[in-house]
Structures are given as structure tokens and as C-alpha cells.
Scaffold this motif. Structure first.
Motif, PDB file in Angstrom:
ATOM      1  N   GLY A  99       0.813  -1.214   0.000  1.00 42.39           N
ATOM      2  CA  GLY A  99       0.000   0.000   0.000  1.00 42.39           C
ATOM      3  C   GLY A  99       0.843   1.259   0.000  1.00 42.39           C
ATOM      4  N   SER A 102       2.286   1.817  -3.414  1.00 46.55           N
ATOM      5  CA  SER A 102       1.198   2.212  -4.326  1.00 46.55           C
ATOM      6  C   SER A 102       0.915   3.704  -4.204  1.00 46.55           C
ATOM      7  CB  SER A 102      -0.062   1.406  -4.010  1.00 46.55           C
ATOM      8  OG  SER A 102       0.157   0.026  -4.228  1.00 46.55           O
ATOM      9  N   ALA A 103       0.884   4.207  -2.968  1.00 39.46           N
ATOM     10  CA  ALA A 103       0.673   5.639  -2.762  1.00 39.46           C
ATOM     11  C   ALA A 103       1.825   6.442  -3.367  1.00 39.46           C
ATOM     12  CB  ALA A 103       0.543   5.940  -1.278  1.00 39.46           C
ATOM     13  N   ALA A 106       1.365   6.651  -7.086  1.00 38.92           N
ATOM     14  CA  ALA A 106       0.319   7.614  -7.446  1.00 38.92           C
ATOM     15  C   ALA A 106       0.852   9.041  -7.396  1.00 38.92           C
ATOM     16  CB  ALA A 106      -0.878   7.452  -6.512  1.00 38.92           C
ATOM     17  N   GLY A 144      -4.501  -2.944  -6.173  1.00 40.29           N
ATOM     18  CA  GLY A 144      -4.700  -1.570  -5.708  1.00 40.29           C
ATOM     19  C   GLY A 144      -3.701  -0.610  -6.318  1.00 40.29           C
ATOM     20  N   ALA A 145      -2.456  -1.076  -6.525  1.00 38.57           N
ATOM     21  CA  ALA A 145      -1.450  -0.215  -7.142  1.00 38.57           C
ATOM     22  C   ALA A 145      -1.859   0.156  -8.561  1.00 38.57           C
ATOM     23  CB  ALA A 145      -0.093  -0.915  -7.151  1.00 38.57           C
ATOM     24  N   TRP A 148      -4.806   2.645  -8.280  1.00 41.78           N
ATOM     25  CA  TRP A 148      -4.380   3.970  -7.823  1.00 41.78           C
ATOM     26  C   TRP A 148      -3.650   4.730  -8.917  1.00 41.78           C
ATOM     27  CZ3 TRP A 148      -2.318   3.954  -2.075  1.00 41.78           C
ATOM     28  CH2 TRP A 148      -3.357   3.538  -1.228  1.00 41.78           C
ATOM     29  N   ALA A 152      -5.046   8.005 -10.747  1.00 45.21           N
ATOM     30  CA  ALA A 152      -4.225   9.226 -10.671  1.00 45.21           C
ATOM     31  C   ALA A 152      -3.918   9.762 -12.057  1.00 45.21           C
ATOM     32  CB  ALA A 152      -2.932   8.938  -9.916  1.00 45.21           C
TER      33      ALA A 152
END
Length: 338
Positions: A99, A102-103, A106, A144-145, A148, A152
């Protein structure tokens, strides 16, 4: 407003990434290499916060910082799983890197490094498949990556398009305002010109109507002078002031034909510069003794107005006219040709 919005988004990014990093500190069991875990969390926070705050926010990240982000995408999840140990790699605190990275990816998209973000997605998927298996990697954060980074990219693309549309609309509004202002100015000029024409030609036309076109010599001379004044106002108004009008009247009363034509050479010239040009024109007319005088504005880079006089030759009265006056009015020293 833009600065406050960026500050708010930056604060949100800091809070969210800090929350993800803190998740890696809630160990339900002691990792095999706790110092490595802490080092990866520190590396992650330093990298992600540099990406958030570096530069103005509207320019792409520098290549060295982009490379650091990709290095973090390689090291953080891999070293975290290695440091956690074989038995706990599927624990929440051991998979926080999915996670967290991934952030970070983004954020790379927002900072205009889309290609690096997608490379990071591939790195994350490959690393997760190696350590915890492809199914676990997909369920715990690899999907999720992708989501995201995709969202984005979509959002930043829409925002960039909205910004371009706003800039185009602003330019259209500015152009429209300028056009309306120019049209308003031209309408005022036309009204002034019409009013002046009525003032100049009105009495003569009234007299022509009253007499049925039968005028005496003085009235005919006055009609010719009025016609000349009217032509001057219509064809060369920017060349006129009281002194120039007086000299034109004097020259015409001597029997000289005067033709004045402003072809746009004086558009955009400041009033102080026009005053200097008109002063020289009045002096040139005062010295003119030609039978016909032609006054024209010029598009030349150094000549503003040209005054040419022609008369019949005394040696050959029936031949072609000769030029007996040539006067060039240069642009004032502090003026440039438009």
C-alpha cells in the motif's frame, strides 16, 4: 488559492503516507530483522515526502528523485518481507509496503512521471509474486497499485485538460474584450468624424441647396476649402491638429491642391510622438510653394510621413510636372515604427 489548495493536498498526502508507514510498526510478532524494518519505513517516508514537497508542484520531478522513488519501490517491499521472516510475511505489518509504494507511485503520476509509476507497478507485482505468491500479491495490494496509478493518471489528465480549456477560454474572453473595446473606439471615432463632417460641410451644403447649385466665386472657393477640410478629416485625421489645419487652409487659399492620406502608418503611436510629427508637418506646409502637395504616412522603419510637392515646369509649361518639394518626417528619437 492555488497555494492553499496545494498545501492542503500536500498535508493530506503526508498524513496518508504516514498512516501507511505507521501500519508497518504495529508488529504482532517480532520480525527477524527489526532494524531493517525501521530503516525501510524511514527510507519510504523520506522518499515520499521529498516527492510531495520538491519544487513547485507543477513541474516534473527531477530524474534523480524519480530514480530514488523507483529504488524505494524495489527496496521497501523486498527488504520488508526479508526482514519479517518466513512465517509472518502475510501479516498486515509485513505487507504494508504494497500500500505504501502504491501511494508513492500515485504521487509520481501527479508529479508527471507516469512512465516511472507504471514501472514501479511492475516492480511491485513481481516482488510480491516472488515473496508471497501472485494470488496473495494481487489480493493484498498489487491490484490496488494498478487502480491507484490508473485513477491518478486519469484525474491528472482531466485536470490538465480543464486547465488548458480554462486558459483557452480566458484567451477568448480577453480577445473578445479587446475586440469589443476596439469596436467601441471605432464607433466613437466615426461619430466624431460624422459630427465634424456635418460641421464642416453642413453650411456649404445648405447654401448649395438654397441656391440650387448656383454659387458665386467666393462661395465656390469656400466649397472647395470645405471639401478639402472634409477629405482631410476622413483620410488623415491622425495627422491633424490646429496648427496643421491652419497651414492646410493657408496653402489651399493660395491655390494649392493638397491630398492627405493616412494608410495606417501612425496606428499605435503615442500622442506625444504624434505631436512632434504634426509640428514638423505644419512647418513643411508653411514652406510649401508647390501647385500640388501630397502627404502620406509611411510604413518605413525610420520615416513617419512623406510630403511631396509637384508643379509645372517653368521651362515646359505643357510638359509633365516636376517634383519641387520632397520632405521626409522621421520618427521621433524615442519612437519606433509601428
Amino acid at each position: 488559492m492555488k497555494a492553499s489548495l496545494r498545501s492542503a493536498l500536500s498535508a493530506l498526502g503526508v498524513a496518508f503516507t504516514a498512516y501507511l508507514a505507521v501500519g508497518g510498526m504495529f508488529w504482532t510478532s517480532t520480525p527477524q530483522q527489526p532494524l531493517l524494518m525501521v530503516a525501510m519505513i524511514a527510507l519510504y517516508l523520506v522518499t515520499v515526502w521529498l516527492c510531495i514537497f520538491w519544487g513547485s508542484g507543477t513541474t516534473p520531478l527531477p530524474l534523480w528523485l524519480t530514480a530514488l522513488a523507483l529504488l524505494a519501490a524495489v527496496l521497501v517491499p523486498n527488504v520488508t518481507w526479508f526482514a519479517a521472516g518466513d512465517d509472518v510475511r502475510l501479516q498486515t505489518w509485513a505487507t504494508w509496503g504494497l500500500g505504501g509504494i502504491s501511494a508513492l507511485l500515485a504521487i509520481l503520476v501527479v508529479r508527471r512521471r507516469v512512465w516511472a509509476a507504471w514501472i514501479g507497478v511492475v516492480i511491485l507485482a513481481v516482488s510480491g509474486s516472488f515473496w508471497i505468491g501472485i494470488v496473495s500479491a494481487l489480493s493484498l495490494g498489487a491490484v490496488g497499485a494498478v487502480v491507484w496509478v490508473g485513477i491518478a493518471q486519469l484525474v491528472t489528465g482531466l485536470m490538465a485538460r480543464a486547465a488548458r480549456d480554462t486558459a483557452e477560454l480566458t484567451e477568448l474572453q480577453r480577445s473578445s474584450s479587446e475586440w469589443l473595446a476596439s469596436q467601441s473606439g471605432r464607433r466613437r471615432e466615426r461619430r466624431v468624424t460624422v459630427q465634424r463632417a456635418i460641421a464642416l460641410a453642413g453650411p456649404v451644403l445648405t447654401r448649395v441647396i438654397e441656391t440650387g447649385g448656383v454659387l458665386d466665386d467666393d462661395e465656390r472657393a469656400l466649397a472647395r476649402l470645405s471639401e478639402g477640410r472634409l477629405r482631410d478629416e476622413l483620410r488623415g485625421r491622425r495627422l491633424l491638429d490646429d496648427a496643421v489645419r491652419l497651414q492646410l487652409e493657408t496653402v489651399r487659399r493660395r491655390g494649392t491642391e493638397v491630398t492627405m492620406l493616412d494608410e495606417g502608418g501612425l496606428d499605435g503611436v503615442e500622442e506625444t510622438q504624434l505631436t512632434a510629427i504634426r509640428t514638423q508637418l505644419a512647418q513643411a506646409l508653411a514652406d510649401a510653394r508647390s501647385e500640388r502637395v501630397f502627404i502620406r504616412t509611411s510604413q518605413h522603419e525610420s520615416i513617419a510621413v512623406t510630403v511631396v510637392g509637384r508643379s509645372r515646369s517653368e521651362d515646359d509649361p505643357d510638359g509633365e510636372d516636376v517634383v519641387d518639394l520632397w520632405h521626409e518626417i522621421r520618427w521621433p528619437a524615442d519612437a519606433d515604427a509601428p
